[in-house]
Design a protein around this motif. Structure first.
Motif, PDB file in Angstrom:
ATOM      1  N   CYS A 159       0.847  -1.194   0.000  1.00 62.27           N
ATOM      2  CA  CYS A 159       0.000   0.000   0.000  1.00 62.27           C
ATOM      3  C   CYS A 159       0.877   1.235   0.000  1.00 62.27           C
ATOM      4  O   CYS A 159       2.044   1.182   0.412  1.00 62.27           O
ATOM      5  CB  CYS A 159      -0.934   0.009   1.211  1.00 62.27           C
ATOM      6  N   GLY A 160       0.318   2.330  -0.488  1.00 62.71           N
ATOM      7  CA  GLY A 160       1.096   3.566  -0.504  1.00 62.71           C
ATOM      8  C   GLY A 160       0.284   4.724  -1.048  1.00 62.71           C
ATOM      9  O   GLY A 160      -0.913   4.594  -1.328  1.00 62.71           O
ATOM     10  N   PHE A 161       0.950   5.848  -1.169  1.00 54.33           N
ATOM     11  CA  PHE A 161       0.298   7.096  -1.567  1.00 54.33           C
ATOM     12  C   PHE A 161       0.688   7.488  -2.988  1.00 54.33           C
ATOM     13  O   PHE A 161       1.775   7.170  -3.458  1.00 54.33           O
ATOM     14  CB  PHE A 161       0.719   8.219  -0.615  1.00 54.33           C
ATOM     15  N   LEU A 162      -0.214   8.198  -3.629  1.00 48.01           N
ATOM     16  CA  LEU A 162       0.020   8.713  -4.977  1.00 48.01           C
ATOM     17  C   LEU A 162      -0.080  10.238  -4.941  1.00 48.01           C
ATOM     18  O   LEU A 162      -1.018  10.788  -4.360  1.00 48.01           O
ATOM     19  CB  LEU A 162      -1.021   8.156  -5.953  1.00 48.01           C
ATOM     20  N   PHE A 163       0.876  10.887  -5.595  1.00 43.44           N
ATOM     21  CA  PHE A 163       0.906  12.348  -5.606  1.00 43.44           C
ATOM     22  C   PHE A 163       0.935  12.843  -7.047  1.00 43.44           C
ATOM     23  O   PHE A 163       1.580  12.242  -7.907  1.00 43.44           O
ATOM     24  CB  PHE A 163       2.159  12.854  -4.888  1.00 43.44           C
ATOM     25  N   ILE A 217      -0.182  11.437 -12.337  1.00 49.13           N
ATOM     26  CA  ILE A 217       0.438  10.931 -11.107  1.00 49.13           C
ATOM     27  C   ILE A 217       1.951  10.948 -11.309  1.00 49.13           C
ATOM     28  O   ILE A 217       2.488  10.225 -12.154  1.00 49.13           O
ATOM     29  CB  ILE A 217      -0.047   9.508 -10.780  1.00 49.13           C
ATOM     30  N   TRP A 218       2.601  11.776 -10.540  1.00 50.06           N
ATOM     31  CA  TRP A 218       4.046  11.955 -10.685  1.00 50.06           C
ATOM     32  C   TRP A 218       4.841  11.061  -9.756  1.00 50.06           C
ATOM     33  O   TRP A 218       5.931  10.613 -10.090  1.00 50.06           O
ATOM     34  CB  TRP A 218       4.418  13.420 -10.394  1.00 50.06           C
ATOM     35  N   ARG A 219       4.350  10.869  -8.568  1.00 47.36           N
ATOM     36  CA  ARG A 219       5.144  10.127  -7.582  1.00 47.36           C
ATOM     37  C   ARG A 219       4.274   9.146  -6.813  1.00 47.36           C
ATOM     38  O   ARG A 219       3.093   9.400  -6.597  1.00 47.36           O
ATOM     39  CB  ARG A 219       5.781  11.080  -6.564  1.00 47.36           C
ATOM     40  N   ALA A 220       4.910   8.071  -6.411  1.00 48.67           N
ATOM     41  CA  ALA A 220       4.273   7.111  -5.506  1.00 48.67           C
ATOM     42  C   ALA A 220       5.232   6.867  -4.350  1.00 48.67           C
ATOM     43  O   ALA A 220       6.447   6.806  -4.549  1.00 48.67           O
ATOM     44  CB  ALA A 220       3.977   5.805  -6.235  1.00 48.67           C
ATOM     45  N   TYR A 253       3.884  15.994   3.003  1.00 44.85           N
ATOM     46  CA  TYR A 253       4.808  15.775   1.878  1.00 44.85           C
ATOM     47  C   TYR A 253       4.248  16.413   0.607  1.00 44.85           C
ATOM     48  O   TYR A 253       4.959  17.080  -0.143  1.00 44.85           O
ATOM     49  CB  TYR A 253       5.001  14.270   1.682  1.00 44.85           C
ATOM     50  N   ALA A 254       2.949  16.227   0.398  1.00 47.17           N
ATOM     51  CA  ALA A 254       2.321  16.809  -0.794  1.00 47.17           C
ATOM     52  C   ALA A 254       2.440  18.330  -0.760  1.00 47.17           C
ATOM     53  O   ALA A 254       2.812  18.960  -1.763  1.00 47.17           O
ATOM     54  CB  ALA A 254       0.848  16.387  -0.864  1.00 47.17           C
ATOM     55  N   ASP A 255       2.167  18.917   0.398  1.00 44.28           N
ATOM     56  CA  ASP A 255       2.270  20.379   0.518  1.00 44.28           C
ATOM     57  C   ASP A 255       3.701  20.840   0.245  1.00 44.28           C
ATOM     58  O   ASP A 255       3.931  21.823  -0.469  1.00 44.28           O
ATOM     59  CB  ASP A 255       1.837  20.831   1.915  1.00 44.28           C
ATOM     60  N   ARG A 264      -0.354  17.315  -5.057  1.00 44.88           N
ATOM     61  CA  ARG A 264      -1.592  16.998  -4.351  1.00 44.88           C
ATOM     62  C   ARG A 264      -1.614  15.503  -4.024  1.00 44.88           C
ATOM     63  O   ARG A 264      -1.170  14.690  -4.838  1.00 44.88           O
ATOM     64  CB  ARG A 264      -2.777  17.347  -5.263  1.00 44.88           C
ATOM     65  N   LEU A 265      -2.084  15.185  -2.841  1.00 42.39           N
ATOM     66  CA  LEU A 265      -2.304  13.772  -2.514  1.00 42.39           C
ATOM     67  C   LEU A 265      -3.541  13.340  -3.302  1.00 42.39           C
ATOM     68  O   LEU A 265      -4.659  13.708  -2.952  1.00 42.39           O
ATOM     69  CB  LEU A 265      -2.517  13.614  -1.012  1.00 42.39           C
ATOM     70  N   VAL A 266      -3.319  12.612  -4.383  1.00 45.14           N
ATOM     71  CA  VAL A 266      -4.441  12.314  -5.286  1.00 45.14           C
ATOM     72  C   VAL A 266      -4.985  10.900  -5.125  1.00 45.14           C
ATOM     73  O   VAL A 266      -6.077  10.593  -5.611  1.00 45.14           O
ATOM     74  CB  VAL A 266      -4.053  12.534  -6.771  1.00 45.14           C
TER      75      VAL A 266
END
Lengths: 100, 157
Positions: free
Chosen positions: B37-41, B51-54, B82-84, B89-91
């Motif tokens: 699991c993780g975040f997408l930015f 989506i630029w980063r995971a 981190y997004a800020d 944006r945390l998408v």
């Protein structure tokens, strides 16, 4: 001076893009009731059909989880900061029991 | 029309950059047979979402990690910061379904947040299948699929 409710980014769609909302309320429950009264589309994402806080919704008062305080009855004082923070959860179809 | 201030409202097109996809795929393979699991930015604009980063996150579940994941509130706060800091944006959120299709489960729906892309990758025996994107419906009754395109070559959108 009211308390400040911090809104997580996915829910700001329902608060006119506000990241924080000022509310005067004596308890966490009263503050959340006032919040979902103002922004009614938020209600179903914070509370379930029984009116209980959804399991993935965590509320912190001045950095402390309300589960360690007095829950929804936790009193609020002017200037307190109330943060709504989701824990993200999910998973594949299938039993929640551990697989062998 | 200005881009929405937060979330993915109205996004019907998602482009997953190669670097971000590589993070998701590597995490899914490394974590198999458990769920990753993780975040997408990224950014959301008139042309859709990029989506630029995971960033992988820690699955704080202690049991049944093959079928369940949970990201702590503290890690969510870090991701938002981190997004800020990165002016992103945390998408969305990604996770894998080991040996299961990349479609949301009832469990996903019960726990889901609105206004986020749920990117799911199916993994079978160490082989990653297609990734598929989903958004919780406003009434929480289910998910709508949002097509996810891969960036085809470096530098090409």
């Amino acid at each position: 001076m009211p308390v400040k409710l911090r809104i997580p980014s996915p829910l700001r769609r329902f608060t006119d893009s506000r990241s924080a909302v000022d509310i005067s309320a004596p308890t966490v429950r009263a503050a959340l009731d006032e919040l979902v009264g103002r922004y009614q589309d938020l209600r179903r994402h914070l509370f379930d059909e029984q009116g209980d806080l959804r399991r993935f919704v965590n509320i912190y008062v001045n950095g402390e989880d309300i589960r360690q305080l007095q829950g929804m009855a936790t009193p609020l004082a002017d200037g307190d900061e109330v943060m709504i923070i989701p824990s993200i959860a999910g998973g594949a179809p299938g039993s929640d029991r551990a697989l062998l | 029309m200005a881009a929405p201030v937060s979330g993915i409202e109205g996004t019907r097109d998602v482009m997953l950059r190669r670097a971000a996809r590589a993070v998701v795929v590597n995490d899914a393979l490394r974590t198999y047979p458990n769920e990753c699991c993780g975040f997408l930015f990224g950014h959301v604009g008139e042309d859709g979402m990029v989506i630029w980063r995971a960033l992988p996150a820690r699955n704080r579940r202690r049991e049944n990690r093959r079928r369940r994941f949970e990201i702590s509130p503290g890690d969510f706060m870090k991701a938002q910061s981190y997004a800020d800091d990165c002016a992103l944006r945390l998408v969305g959120i990604y996770h894998s379904h080991p040996d299961r299709p990349a479609v949301p489960s009832d469990h996903d729906r019960e726990q889901a947040l609105p206004n986020l892309l749920y990117l799911i990758v199916g993994v079978r025996q160490g082989d990653v299948g297609d990734e598929r994107g989903w958004e919780l419906k406003a009434d929480r009754s289910g998910f709508s699929e949002i097509p996810v395109r891969r960036q085809l070559a470096p530098g090409k959108d």
